[in-house]
Scaffold this active site. Structure first.
Site, PDB file in Angstrom:
ATOM      1  N   GLY A  70       1.611   3.030  -0.254  1.00 21.32           N
ATOM      2  CA  GLY A  70       3.069   3.121  -0.290  1.00 21.32           C
ATOM      3  C   GLY A  70       3.730   1.981  -1.047  1.00 21.32           C
ATOM      4  N   THR A  71       3.259   0.766  -0.836  1.00 19.28           N
ATOM      5  CA  THR A  71       3.896  -0.392  -1.478  1.00 19.28           C
ATOM      6  C   THR A  71       3.784  -0.280  -2.990  1.00 19.28           C
ATOM      7  OG1 THR A  71       3.364  -1.748   0.449  1.00 19.28           O
ATOM      8  CG2 THR A  71       3.863  -2.919  -1.600  1.00 19.28           C
ATOM      9  N   ASN A 157      11.163   3.995   8.905  1.00 18.08           N
ATOM     10  CA  ASN A 157       9.957   3.613   9.642  1.00 18.08           C
ATOM     11  C   ASN A 157      10.244   2.951  10.977  1.00 18.08           C
ATOM     12  OD1 ASN A 157      10.843   1.769   7.445  1.00 18.08           O
ATOM     13  ND2 ASN A 157       9.485   0.335   8.474  1.00 18.08           N
ATOM     14  N   GLN A 185       6.753   7.718   5.671  1.00 16.96           N
ATOM     15  CA  GLN A 185       6.749   8.022   7.111  1.00 16.96           C
ATOM     16  C   GLN A 185       6.894   9.512   7.394  1.00 16.96           C
ATOM     17  OE1 GLN A 185       6.212   6.149   9.843  1.00 16.96           O
ATOM     18  NE2 GLN A 185       5.860   4.282   8.665  1.00 16.96           N
ATOM     19  N   HIS A 207      -2.819   6.304   4.908  1.00 15.65           N
ATOM     20  CA  HIS A 207      -3.105   5.797   6.260  1.00 15.65           C
ATOM     21  C   HIS A 207      -1.998   6.106   7.267  1.00 15.65           C
ATOM     22  CE1 HIS A 207      -0.795   1.850   6.610  1.00 15.65           C
ATOM     23  NE2 HIS A 207      -0.684   2.043   5.304  1.00 15.65           N
ATOM     24  N   THR A 243      -9.880   1.862 -12.080  1.00 19.95           N
ATOM     25  CA  THR A 243     -10.919   2.822 -11.684  1.00 19.95           C
ATOM     26  C   THR A 243     -10.464   3.618 -10.478  1.00 19.95           C
ATOM     27  OG1 THR A 243     -12.628   1.386 -12.570  1.00 19.95           O
ATOM     28  CG2 THR A 243     -13.330   3.032 -10.946  1.00 19.95           C
ATOM     29  N   CYS A 333       5.018  -4.316   9.131  1.00 19.29           N
ATOM     30  CA  CYS A 333       4.906  -5.088   7.900  1.00 19.29           C
ATOM     31  C   CYS A 333       5.647  -6.416   7.989  1.00 19.29           C
ATOM     32  CB  CYS A 333       5.403  -4.265   6.712  1.00 19.29           C
ATOM     33  SG  CYS A 333       4.460  -2.761   6.509  1.00 19.29           S
TER      34      CYS A 333
HETATM   35  N1  PLP Z   1       7.212   2.573   3.101  1.00 20.04           N
HETATM   36  C1  PLP Z   1       7.329   2.804   4.412  1.00 20.04           C
HETATM   37  C2  PLP Z   1       8.509   3.582   4.911  1.00 20.04           C
HETATM   38  C3  PLP Z   1       6.377   2.323   5.315  1.00 20.04           C
HETATM   39  O1  PLP Z   1       6.520   2.544   6.616  1.00 20.04           O
HETATM   40  C4  PLP Z   1       5.283   1.567   4.803  1.00 20.04           C
HETATM   41  C5  PLP Z   1       4.282   0.972   5.728  1.00 20.04           C
HETATM   42  O2  PLP Z   1       4.581   0.577   6.831  1.00 20.04           O
HETATM   43  C6  PLP Z   1       5.193   1.368   3.421  1.00 20.04           C
HETATM   44  C7  PLP Z   1       6.172   1.891   2.601  1.00 20.04           C
HETATM   45  C8  PLP Z   1       4.052   0.627   2.819  1.00 20.04           C
HETATM   46  O3  PLP Z   1       2.927   1.470   2.719  1.00 20.04           O
HETATM   47  P1  PLP Z   1       1.470   0.874   2.498  1.00 20.04           P
HETATM   48  O4  PLP Z   1       1.065   0.245   3.789  1.00 20.04           O
HETATM   49  O5  PLP Z   1       0.620   2.063   2.162  1.00 20.04           O
HETATM   50  O6  PLP Z   1       1.550  -0.085   1.373  1.00 20.04           O
END
Ligand code: PLP
Length: 401
Positions: A70-71, A157, A185, A207, A243, A333
């Site tokens: 996600g990030t 989230n 989410q 995940h 990769t 996070c």
């Molecule tokens: N965006 C949202 C809304 C999330 O809840 C999260 C993780 O908590 C992320 C992005 C980040 O995702 P990742 O852990 O796969 O980098």
């Protein structure tokens, strides 16, 4: 001591099917870009995973760009769209977002502001954590020709509020502005069709829906031009070099298929468990205040989030943890850094309220026993954590255990 895991929004256990696929693939070798037999087999695995992800989220396989999660997807979309749009039309310096985005999106926006002189427009939300559409409309009316990209999350989230993204896309599209959404989410938990959404781009992360950590995707419409973050071997339509993670991609596809095929029944089951949790908390801790929308179509089915007035959230988290109940104070996070939640502050809560929150998030392994354990331990835990309120430092939290 039995463990009662109520932190599925932070990360949810892998489905057995995804775990098996992952382990099986880890035993193989082959770079999907190599032309020999092992490489071709790895490539076939990647393409099957791509088709599964595309089918689960109603996208075309060529619209799936695999990333590390996600990030990365948020950064790729926000920076990449901003760069490409301002390169085409230099007056498009604005990037529009909301005050309740995940840090992965907010920090990408702030970085563009600091580094490239982007004009960040952070839209407000209401007390339930829903985007103020009128503020978006006003921004687009006044500055539509200066906006490079709009980025708005599909579901929050922390408080589980589902956002009016379809309406936001309609407003932006009328002025030719691409919209990215962080669907991390929501994907696999509420119905989501990339095709129907009208979005230019959407971030997902395996995940959060039963796949492994470290794999995700940016769903990206074919007609959308985006400048890559990383340059290298030109994989993934030159948008994301590196990769390909064949094992992760295979497991991601398996998890996406399972999450989406079980979604209607699972959403109903989780909403039922969440209903018990909510009623139980209200009965046992009458001071507790639910944050976000009431259960229903505008809330993620597995999310419950409360303000426990006068309670040190971190202490409450540690006390529950010592009883085997694992939940999150704020979003994972930012956990570890004791600070008020920016989401709750944006929803008009005070610093004290925003520092007294707990999120209980349910998922595919959650049972009645997990809810019972939480309800059994919560009243005493709240009482203990209230005694240390006023300083949510780890040392004080430890005192409360
Ligand atoms: N965006 C949202 C809304 C999330 O809840 C999260 C993780 O908590 C992320 C992005 C980040 O995702 P990742 O852990 O796969 O980098």
């Amino acid at each position: 001591m039995a463990s009662h895991y109520l932190d599925h929004a932070a990360t949810t256990p892998m489905f057995a099917s995804a775990r098996e696929a992952y382990a099986d693939e880890l035993a193989r070798v082959g770079n999907p870009s190599a032309l020999h037999r092992s490489g071709r087999l790895a490539r076939a695995t990647v393409e099957q995973g791509r088709e599964a992800v595309a089918a689960a989220f109603d996208a075309h396989p060529t619209e799936v760009v695999f990333t590390s999660g996600g990030t990365e997807s948020d950064n790729l979309a926000i920076k990449g769209l901003w760069w490409s749009r301002t390169a085409e039309e230099p007056r498009r310096t604005r990037v529009v977002t909301s005050a309740i985005e995940h840090h992965a999106a907010l920090e990408a926006v702030r970085w563009l502001e600091r580094t490239y002189g982007a004009v960040a427009v952070v839209l407000p939300v209401d007390r339930d954590g829903a985007l103020d559409l009128e503020a978006l409309r006003a921004e687009i009316d006044a500055h539509g020709d200066e906006i490079a990209v709009v980025t708005l999350m599909w579901a929050n989230n922390e408080v589980g509020s589902i956002q009016p993204i379809v309406e936001a896309v309609a407003l932006a599209s009328a002025r030719g502005i691409p919209v990215h959404s962080d669907v991390v989410q929501a994907a696999g938990h509420v119905p989501f069709s990339f095709r129907d959404s009208g979005l230019a781009a959407a971030s997902i992360s395996a995940h959060k829906f039963g796949g492994p950590v470290g794999i995700g995707a940016l769903l990206l419409r074919r007609d959308v031009v985006l400048t890559p973050l990383a340059h290298g071997g030109g994989q993934e339509r030159k948008i994301r070099s590196g990769t390909l993670n064949a094992a992760g991609i295979r497991a991601c596809g398996v998890a996406a298929t399972e999450a989406v095929s079980s979604l209607p029944e699972e959403a109903t089951r989780l909403a039922g468990l969440r209903g018990r949790l909510l009623a139980g908390v209200r009965e046992r801790v009458p001071d507790a205040v639910l944050s976000g929308p009431e259960p229903g179509p505008w809330r993620l089915p597995g999310n419950a989030h409360f303000v426990f007035p006068g309670c040190a959230a971190e202490a409450l988290m540690y006390v529950l943890d010592s009883q085997g109940v694992e939940a999150s104070n704020g979003s994972a996070c930012t956990a570890g850094v004791a600070q008020a939640s920016h989401v709750l502050l944006a929803m008009g809560r005070t610093e004290d309220e925003a520092s007294s929150t707990m999120r209980f998030s349910l998922g595919h392994t959650t049972t009645d026993a997990d809810i019972d354990a939480l309800l059994d331990h919560l009243p005493e835990a709240v009482a203990k954590a209230s005694r240390v309120a006023g300083g949510a430092s780890p040392a004080r939290a430890a005192e409360a255990r």
